[in-house]
Design an enzyme around this catalytic site. Structure first.
Site, PDB file in Angstrom:
ATOM      1  N   TYR A   1      -1.748   0.205  10.350  1.00  0.00           N
ATOM      2  CA  TYR A   1      -2.037  -0.450   9.061  1.00  0.00           C
ATOM      3  C   TYR A   1      -0.824  -0.358   8.130  1.00  0.00           C
ATOM      4  O   TYR A   1      -0.341  -1.368   7.614  1.00  0.00           O
ATOM      5  CB  TYR A   1      -3.270   0.191   8.398  1.00  0.00           C
ATOM      6  CG  TYR A   1      -3.428  -0.215   6.960  1.00  0.00           C
ATOM      7  CD1 TYR A   1      -3.708  -1.533   6.626  1.00  0.00           C
ATOM      8  CD2 TYR A   1      -3.252   0.704   5.923  1.00  0.00           C
ATOM      9  CE1 TYR A   1      -3.818  -1.920   5.292  1.00  0.00           C
ATOM     10  CE2 TYR A   1      -3.360   0.327   4.601  1.00  0.00           C
ATOM     11  CZ  TYR A   1      -3.639  -0.991   4.293  1.00  0.00           C
ATOM     12  OH  TYR A   1      -3.744  -1.369   2.974  1.00  0.00           O
TER      13      TYR A   1
ATOM     14  N   THR B   1       0.813  -1.213   0.000  1.00  0.00           N
ATOM     15  CA  THR B   1       0.000   0.000   0.000  1.00  0.00           C
ATOM     16  C   THR B   1       0.847   1.263   0.000  1.00  0.00           C
ATOM     17  O   THR B   1       1.977   1.261   0.528  1.00  0.00           O
ATOM     18  CB  THR B   1      -0.895   0.020   1.259  1.00  0.00           C
ATOM     19  OG1 THR B   1      -1.499   1.310   1.387  1.00  0.00           O
ATOM     20  CG2 THR B   1      -0.093  -0.216   2.527  1.00  0.00           C
TER      21      THR B   1
END
Ligand code: UDP
Length: 327
Positions: free
Chosen positions: A142, A118
């Site tokens: 995250y 990501t």
């Protein structure tokens, strides 16, 4: 050699599109998913093994039965805010369970891996567009969970010869061009599906998280990349791995950013429906602009996004959402 690809998280948004794309390109896909957020009905034409990759016994039995040529790993939790309030959930699933999967692969001699990473590994951008060399400084659990795995993969390659391609998605968006699959998270937190649900009448309004950013119209800029273009990048990376290529990491985006206001306008135009907008506060941890420099993927993989313009991305997603249009 087996041409079966194990798609972990193949019942989720990107994973389910990947399964369809793999099958269309001549691969056999087998899905493993714990269905914690995926949907059984999104697995089109591939066997589904329901289980948790954090369970070493499940992984061992799965790899023993499927004997995949490679593993694609889409199964992670993705809500930034939740990762701040419940980091244990994120480290357990996104890191620890991934390691269990990798160790199972080692035991079964499976040494090709494609990992969903990501843009969140970069944290607050020091410059845009963001290339692969940009410093990695994730600002939430995250992003850290994904960066940990990327680093783990480097060590596993060095020590065990596990070849991995890490694909760092910017903002995955859109839907299957044939309209069979779409995006459905519970709860939904992503901008485009939320605006589309306002257009279809399933939500009363969209809240814009901040209009005082240092951008042209004051709202955040993101690089939206069509889910099937992501699938294509995976396919190209997979073919290279199967042909014996080494580990690599690529940023995946279109290289052009759209503001939140521009996305709302696009949904109004494409759907022809009114969209009620409410101005809200900034959301914690949102950088003003995230745009990919994806030249490396274009050059090394020969990747050419096909659905790069926002009208097409929104159009494909609207084709699915409009089935919910309220009378
Ligand atoms: N956003 C917004 N309202 C919402 C959801 C998102 O204004 O209800 C904004 C968010 O602040 C960000 C952009 O839309 O600037 C994209 O957010 P999303 O959660 O879709 O993806 P992210 O960029 O966080 O990965």
């Amino acid at each position: 050699m087996s041409d079966t690809i194990l798609v972990v998280g193949g019942a989720g948004y990107i994973g389910s599109h990947m399964v369809k794309y793999l099958r269309r390109h001549g691969f056999a896909a087998v899905v493993a998913d714990d269905l914690s957020s995926g949907h059984r009905e999104a697995v089109l034409g591939a066997p589904l093994h329901v289980g948790d990759i954090g369970d070493a016994g499940f992984v061992d039995a799965l790899l023993g039965e499927v004997k995949p040529a490679a593993v694609m790993h889409f199964a992670s939790f993705i809500q930034v805010g939740e990762s701040v309030t419940d980091p244990a959930k994120y480290y357990r699933n996104n890191v620890t369970a991934t390691q269990t999967l990798l160790d199972g692969m080692r035991a079964h001699g499976v040494n090709k891996f494609i990992f969903s990473s990501t843009a969140a590994i970069f944290g607050d951008p020091q410059y845009v567009p963001i290339d692969e060399a940009h410093p990695k400084a994730p600002i939430n659990p995250y992003g850290r969970s994904k960066w940990f795995v990327e680093q783990m993969l480097e060590d596993y390659d060095r020590a065990y010869g596990l070849k991995a391609v890490c694909l760092r998605y910017f903002n995955a968006a859109g839907a299957d061009p044939e309209g069979e699959l779409g995006e459905s998270h519970e709860p939904e937190t992503h901008l485009i599906p939320l605006i589309l649900q306002v257009a279809s009448g399933r939500r009363p309004h969209i809240t814009v998280f901040g209009e005082d950013y240092a951008t042209a119209d004051g709202t955040c800029i993101r690089d939206y990349i069509h889910v099937e273009d992501l699938a294509e990048a995976h396919l190209l990376a997979l073919r290279q791995l199967l042909a014996g290529a080494g580990s690599a990491r690529y940023n995946l985006g279109n290289g052009s950013g759209y503001s939140v206001r521009e996305v709302i306008e696009t949904v109004r135009k494409i759907s022809g429906q009114p969209v009620t907008v409410v101005m809200g506060e900034r959301r914690a941890g949102d950088p003003p602009a995230l745009v990919a420099d994806a030249r490396a993927a274009r050059e090394a993989l020969g990747w050419q996004p096909r659905y790069a313009d926002l009208d097409t991305i929104v159009g494909h997603a609207w084709a699915v959402e409009k089935r919910h249009l309220q009378p």
